[in-house]
Design a protein around this motif. Structure first.
Motif, PDB file in Angstrom:
ATOM      1  N   GLU A 182      26.246  -9.243 -47.883  1.00  0.00           N
ATOM      2  CA  GLU A 182      26.990  -8.505 -48.911  1.00  0.00           C
ATOM      3  C   GLU A 182      27.032  -7.003 -48.643  1.00  0.00           C
ATOM      4  N   GLU A 183      26.063  -6.493 -47.907  1.00  0.00           N
ATOM      5  CA  GLU A 183      25.951  -5.047 -47.672  1.00  0.00           C
ATOM      6  C   GLU A 183      26.487  -4.597 -46.308  1.00  0.00           C
ATOM      7  N   LEU A 184      26.894  -5.531 -45.473  1.00  0.00           N
ATOM      8  CA  LEU A 184      27.359  -5.165 -44.128  1.00  0.00           C
ATOM      9  C   LEU A 184      28.632  -4.324 -44.200  1.00  0.00           C
ATOM     10  N   PRO A 185      28.780  -3.371 -43.289  1.00  0.00           N
ATOM     11  CA  PRO A 185      29.955  -2.493 -43.320  1.00  0.00           C
ATOM     12  C   PRO A 185      31.245  -3.211 -42.931  1.00  0.00           C
ATOM     13  N   ARG A 186      32.361  -2.712 -43.460  1.00  0.00           N
ATOM     14  CA  ARG A 186      33.683  -3.255 -43.140  1.00  0.00           C
ATOM     15  C   ARG A 186      34.099  -2.867 -41.719  1.00  0.00           C
TER      16      ARG A 186
ATOM     17  N   ASP B 221      36.245 -12.196 -39.800  1.00  0.00           N
ATOM     18  CA  ASP B 221      35.481 -13.367 -40.211  1.00  0.00           C
ATOM     19  C   ASP B 221      35.075 -14.150 -38.978  1.00  0.00           C
ATOM     20  N   ALA B 222      33.824 -14.550 -38.966  1.00  0.00           N
ATOM     21  CA  ALA B 222      33.327 -15.403 -37.895  1.00  0.00           C
ATOM     22  C   ALA B 222      33.597 -16.854 -38.291  1.00  0.00           C
TER      23      ALA B 222
ATOM     24  N   ALA C 213      28.293 -12.480 -38.925  1.00  0.00           N
ATOM     25  CA  ALA C 213      29.368 -11.495 -39.080  1.00  0.00           C
ATOM     26  C   ALA C 213      29.798 -11.053 -37.685  1.00  0.00           C
ATOM     27  N   ALA C 214      31.046 -10.626 -37.580  1.00  0.00           N
ATOM     28  CA  ALA C 214      31.557 -10.139 -36.295  1.00  0.00           C
ATOM     29  C   ALA C 214      32.482  -8.959 -36.547  1.00  0.00           C
TER      30      ALA C 214
ATOM     31  N   ALA D  18      21.515  -0.190 -39.844  1.00  0.00           N
ATOM     32  CA  ALA D  18      20.167   0.160 -40.295  1.00  0.00           C
ATOM     33  C   ALA D  18      20.042   0.172 -41.817  1.00  0.00           C
ATOM     34  N   GLU D  19      20.915   0.869 -42.498  1.00  0.00           N
ATOM     35  CA  GLU D  19      20.784   0.975 -43.950  1.00  0.00           C
ATOM     36  C   GLU D  19      20.885  -0.390 -44.635  1.00  0.00           C
ATOM     37  N   PRO D  20      21.890  -1.224 -44.314  1.00  0.00           N
ATOM     38  CA  PRO D  20      21.931  -2.547 -44.948  1.00  0.00           C
ATOM     39  C   PRO D  20      20.676  -3.379 -44.664  1.00  0.00           C
TER      40      PRO D  20
END
Length: 156
Positions: free
Chosen positions: A49-53, A62-63, A71-72, A145-147
């Motif tokens: 949910e927190e991964l960057p766009r 979308d993987a 995620a890809a 890193a942040e996510p």
């Protein structure tokens, strides 16, 4: 594990170069889905949910198959799998490692020369596979890193 910093450019500078130089939206990427225990899967769903766009100039795609554990970005330039088994190489005291913005990663160089990083000291193992464009650039790890810090707690 020993802590090595195998990348010559400062990570932030490398990221800026990557963002300035490439952007891609490509076909759907096929990614094997890990099968972690339920507790690890919960951390992975939160991470998803927190991964960057976008990451290092690549848009998130979308993987396939669709999963909260993968995620890809781009045409598979960057692939993340959360909840992977602990790599055998982590028992090697000579394994290379890098710390990026508070997250520790074990580095493995694949036959192609491209890097694969696996998080260490986290309650779920996160694998980030980069393609040859990132042979000497750990820049994508900055954006992750942040996510990771927010969603996957450290293990003792």
């Amino acid at each position: 594990m020993t802590s090595h910093r195998p990348f010559g450019l400062p990570v932030a500078a490398a990221l800026l170069l990557a963002v300035a130089g490439c952007s891609s939206t490509g076909p759907t990427v096929s990614v094997p889905v890990p099968r972690p225990p339920a507790a690890e899967a919960a951390f992975c769903r939160a991470l998803h949910e927190e991964l960057p766009r976008s990451l290092s100039g690549f848009d998130r795609n979308d993987a396939e198959p669709e999963s909260d554990l993968t995620a890809a970005w781009g045409d598979g330039a960057i692939v993340l799998r959360c909840g992977v088994p602990r790599p055998e190489k982590m028992t090697d005291p000579q394994a290379d490692a890098v710390e990026v913005n508070g997250v520790n990663w074990m580095l493995e160089v694949r036959d192609s020369g491209a890097p694969r990083f696996t998080s260490t000291y986290r309650k779920a193992y996160i694998e980030v596979t980069l393609d040859e464009r990132f042979m000497h650039d750990s820049g994508p790890l900055i954006g992750l890193a942040e996510p990771v810090l927010e969603t996957v707690p450290e293990s003792l």
